[in-house]
Design a protein around this motif. Structure first.
Motif, short mmCIF file in Angstrom:
data_model
loop_
_atom_site.label_atom_id
_atom_site.label_comp_id
_atom_site.label_asym_id
_atom_site.label_seq_id
_atom_site.Cartn_x
_atom_site.Cartn_y
_atom_site.Cartn_z
N LEU A 187 14.53 12.19 80.48
CA LEU A 187 14.73 13.61 80.20
C LEU A 187 16.12 14.07 80.62
CD1 LEU A 187 13.60 16.30 79.22
CD2 LEU A 187 12.67 16.68 81.53
N LYS A 188 16.58 13.61 81.79
CA LYS A 188 17.92 13.98 82.26
C LYS A 188 19.00 13.49 81.29
CE LYS A 188 16.87 14.07 87.22
NZ LYS A 188 17.17 13.45 88.54
N GLN A 189 18.83 12.24 80.83
CA GLN A 189 19.81 11.67 79.89
C GLN A 189 19.79 12.42 78.57
OE1 GLN A 189 18.76 7.51 79.62
NE2 GLN A 189 20.08 6.93 81.33
N ALA A 190 18.59 12.77 78.10
CA ALA A 190 18.47 13.48 76.82
C ALA A 190 19.14 14.85 76.89
CB ALA A 190 16.99 13.64 76.46
N GLU A 191 18.94 15.56 78.01
CA GLU A 191 19.57 16.88 78.19
C GLU A 191 21.08 16.76 78.26
OE1 GLU A 191 17.70 18.33 81.69
OE2 GLU A 191 15.93 19.11 80.63
N ARG A 192 21.53 15.73 78.95
CA ARG A 192 22.99 15.52 79.07
C ARG A 192 23.59 15.17 77.73
NH1 ARG A 192 26.60 11.30 80.23
NH2 ARG A 192 28.40 11.96 81.50
N GLN A 193 22.94 14.31 76.95
CA GLN A 193 23.44 13.92 75.63
C GLN A 193 23.45 15.11 74.67
OE1 GLN A 193 21.21 10.49 74.32
NE2 GLN A 193 21.96 9.19 76.00
N LYS A 194 22.45 15.97 74.79
CA LYS A 194 22.39 17.15 73.94
C LYS A 194 23.53 18.11 74.27
CE LYS A 194 19.28 20.87 72.48
NZ LYS A 194 17.92 21.49 72.67
N LYS A 195 23.83 18.21 75.56
CA LYS A 195 24.91 19.10 76.00
C LYS A 195 26.27 18.58 75.54
CE LYS A 195 26.77 21.23 80.22
NZ LYS A 195 26.66 21.32 81.71
N LEU A 196 26.46 17.27 75.62
CA LEU A 196 27.74 16.67 75.25
C LEU A 196 27.93 16.59 73.74
CD1 LEU A 196 27.95 13.74 77.84
CD2 LEU A 196 29.28 15.87 77.84
N GLY A 197 26.81 16.65 72.99
CA GLY A 197 26.90 16.52 71.54
C GLY A 197 26.96 15.06 71.13
N GLU A 198 27.24 14.83 69.89
CA GLU A 198 27.25 13.46 69.35
C GLU A 198 28.38 12.65 69.98
OE1 GLU A 198 27.46 11.17 65.02
OE2 GLU A 198 27.26 13.34 65.12
N LYS A 247 20.56 0.95 79.96
CA LYS A 247 19.88 2.08 80.62
C LYS A 247 20.13 3.40 79.90
CE LYS A 247 19.89 -0.08 85.23
NZ LYS A 247 18.57 -0.66 85.06
N ASP A 248 20.23 3.33 78.58
CA ASP A 248 20.31 4.54 77.76
C ASP A 248 18.93 4.73 77.13
OD1 ASP A 248 20.73 6.53 75.87
OD2 ASP A 248 22.75 5.83 75.36
N TYR A 249 18.04 5.42 77.85
CA TYR A 249 16.64 5.47 77.47
C TYR A 249 16.35 6.33 76.23
CZ TYR A 249 16.05 3.11 81.93
OH TYR A 249 16.13 2.20 82.96
#
Length: 658
Positions: free
Chosen positions: A209-220, A162-164
């Protein structure tokens, strides 16, 4: 642990040396007693009659025999057959064997094998492992015309997880990679259509979209790995170390320590995996691994991850690589291997600079403040140098010479070894062999089979823990230890009052073995006479503990805490203490015994259900309550301690036999 195992060319070498001059051998060996230090002992052995003349029997040579392209191809074919038969586990095993056997220059073949293994893992629903092997195959240069398969497999794994955003990214890579794919146009079109359909569907999902924003915030994010998480070392502020003539160095409680407290987390100064586990466990961290990383040059050991392989190659494995078959064939014990690895972990220059400081006596306070990787943290551990018989010292010196010759063969000393450097390392090797003998711990793994409830602790390797090595022994230890990888965790198994020693256990324990047998074992293995309470008072084993006597602690006004033994049939509730003369009301103790029966049943039920953390908390509560009013040796208390120990073991290295 002994110096050598039962078979091997080293014990044969020693016996041949002894038999060649049987008339004078013992007399000649006795002269080693005149040597003043380990360096002189190494020189003595080097000049001993017959030693150099029989060096051919030692078979010291580097061998890289495990890598073979033909063998790898055979394993691959067997893996393919198992895959076609949908025997995923069997296929995974054969692909792993093929991967391990491939020579260093066969990078493209290794990539293909890892990709094949990732396919079996996907079918086994091991999605993290699949992703790791896919990345490995890509990094090794998987063929461009086939790489679309790996990107699609990645996408399917991320979909299940579930990592879209990552699912979408991998499907896009798959579409791009199809430009290089040698597939019929109809098949290509279908793959592209399927991927585009999934991308469009997921892009409409609000969660993407929520996952993408969260991943961007957390970085790599950190890449997936099978490596065990790094643990921070820890020593409780309530642990102090003292030293005296009678007891040597020991740990004591600086304040009251409650039962169940973690007082030490320590990584080993050195650790060595047993040969029998070399193909199932990581050589560096000892974790059992199903998708290992192979050394490029040898097939003798494996690693759980690129991280562990890199750490090993940066230190000891660059010298042990190709030498392991020699060490194993020699019959040298894991203790000897640990002595070699202590040296191999550091450079020659490190030991040459440290040589003069090794002999300097340091107070315990300074030793414990040294960096954790400083050789002096372990070089001052007990080694009984002055009490060793000449024959024992000669055998250790001879082994030190053999291990040093292994390092010469491995290039540790460079192309042209200097005699003085070899002697220095030989002396350090000899010193290490001596203190390792009395301070090594067996790294363990719990093997359990839930079907029949059978559990046993299995010895998988040896480790040297500088801080734990300072703890003295008791046949009624105050702590229990378990392992996560090679990191040791030490927890209290009963309350320890301020000022008292914090003792661990070197092997024999009073509940299982009688005093005479324990004393004999400790004398043989550790060269001391035990004076713990179970030995001084000759406590009974668990099977012989009386069930008709209850051992209460005095709870009178003077709080003397002496032991009051009361028959189970006693009808009196006020019992006079012979130590302080005050009376103790044993009703409190009897009530505790009654209450703990229900708590024990609850804790056992949690244990049987596999909820070990909750079961442990229950058993710890039981031990705390019982220790207030009851005193060992007492059957209920001993059983509760054993249950708590079993729970702790489940928190560490574990292998499910089902």
């Amino acid at each position: 642990m002994t110096l050598v195992e039962k078979t091997g060319f080293f014990p044969d070498y020693y016996l041949n040396l002894k038999n060649s001059q049987s008339d004078v051998f013992d007399v000649q060996v006795g002269k080693i007693a005149a040597c003043r230090n380990d360096y002189e002992r190494v020189v003595f052995v080097e000049q001993f009659p017959g030693v150099r003349e029989n060096d051919g029997q030692l078979e010291v040579k580097r061998v890289f025999a495990g890598k073979n392209a033909d063998t790898a191809a055979q394993h691959k074919e067997k893996g393919n057959q198992a895959f076609k038969a949908k025997d995923w586990f069997e296929a995974m095993l054969f692909y792993t064997r093929s991967y391990m056997a491939l020579p260093e220059d066969k990078a493209s073949e290794r990539a293909i094998i890892l990709a094949n293994r990732s396919a079996t893992l996907f079918h086994m629903e091991k999605y993290d492992e699949t992703l790791i092997d896919v990345k490995r195959a890509i990094d090794l240069g998987y063929p461009k015309d086939l790489i679309y398969k790996l990107y699609e497999r990645q996408a399917r794994c991320y979909m299940v997880k579930k990592d879209y955003p990552k699912t979408i990214a991998c499907f896009k890579k798959c579409i791009t990679a199809l430009d290089d794919a040698k597939v019929p146009s109809e098949r290509r079109s279908k793959l592209i259509l399927d991927a585009m359909t999934m991308i469009k569907m997921l892009e409409k999902d609000p969660l993407t979209l929520k996952q993408a924003e969260r991943q961007k915030k957390l970085g790599e994010t950190k890449p997936l790995t099978m490596a065990i998480p790094d643990e921070k070392e820890y020593l409780s502020e309530f642990v102090r170390f003292d030293q005296n003539v009678a007891e040597g160095r020991f740990a004591r409680a600086a304040a009251d320590i409650t039962v169940g407290e973690e007082i030490l987390v320590e990584k080993p100064f050195v650790a060595v995996l047993l040969e029998k586990f070399a193909k199932t466990h990581c050589d560096y961290c000892f974790i059992r691994t199903a998708i290992p990383v192979a050394c490029a040059k040898c097939a003798d050991v494996l690693y759980c991850s690129e991280e562990c392989l890199s750490k090993a190659n940066a230190t000891y494995h660059k010298y042990e690589c190709g030498l392991l078959p020699t060490i194993w064939r020699s019959g040298a014990s894991v203790n000897c291997h640990m002595a070699l690895r202590i040296v191999a972990n550091k450079s020659l220059e490190y030991f040459l600079k440290l040589k003069e400081d090794i002999e300097k006596e340091l107070p315990i306070e300074e030793i414990t403040k040294l960096p954790t990787d400083d050789y002096r943290r372990v070089s001052h551990l007990e080694r009984h140098e002055k009490s060793r018989p000449p024959s024992n010292m000669f055998q250790h010196s001879l082994m030190a010479r053999f291990l040093t010759k292994c390092l010469v063969e491995a290039g540790y000393f460079g192309a042209t070894p200097k005699a003085n450097d070899v002697t220095t390392i030989g002396g350090i090797m000899l010193r290490s062999l001596q203190f390792i003998q009395f301070n090594t711990h067996e790294v363990a793994e719990l093997h359990a089979k839930k079907a029949d409830g059978n559990e046993k602790t299995v010895f998988i390797g040896g480790g040297l823990y500088p801080t734990l090595a300072l703890f003295n022994h008791s046949c009624d230890p105050g702590v229990v230890r378990y392992y996560r990888g090679t990191t040791i965790h030490v927890n209290t198994i009963r309350p320890i009052e301020a000022g008292l020693q914090i003792a661990e256990n070197y092997g024999p324990i009073y509940t299982q073995e009688g005093r005479e047998k324990r004393q004999a074992q400790l004398k043989e293995l550790y060269w001391f006479d035990c004076t713990c309470d179970p030995c001084l008072e000759n406590w009974p084993t668990f099977e012989r503990m009386p069930t008709d006597i209850i051992r209460f602690r005095c709870d009178g006004p003077k709080q003397c805490r002496a032991i009051i033994e009361v028959p189970a049939t006693c009808n009196d509730f006020m019992i006079k203490c012979v130590t302080c003369g005050e009376s103790t009301n044993i009703l409190k103790g009897l009530k505790v015994m009654q209450d703990t029966e229900l708590m024990t049943r609850t804790a056992k039920r949690l244990y049987d259900a596999g909820d070990y953390a909750k079961a442990l908390n229950k058993f710890i509560d039981l031990l705390r309550i019982m220790y207030e009013v009851l005193a060992p040796p007492f059957p209920d208390f001993c059983q509760c301690q054993q249950h708590a120990k079993d729970c702790f073991l489940h928190l560490g290295n574990f292998y499910d036999l089902n």
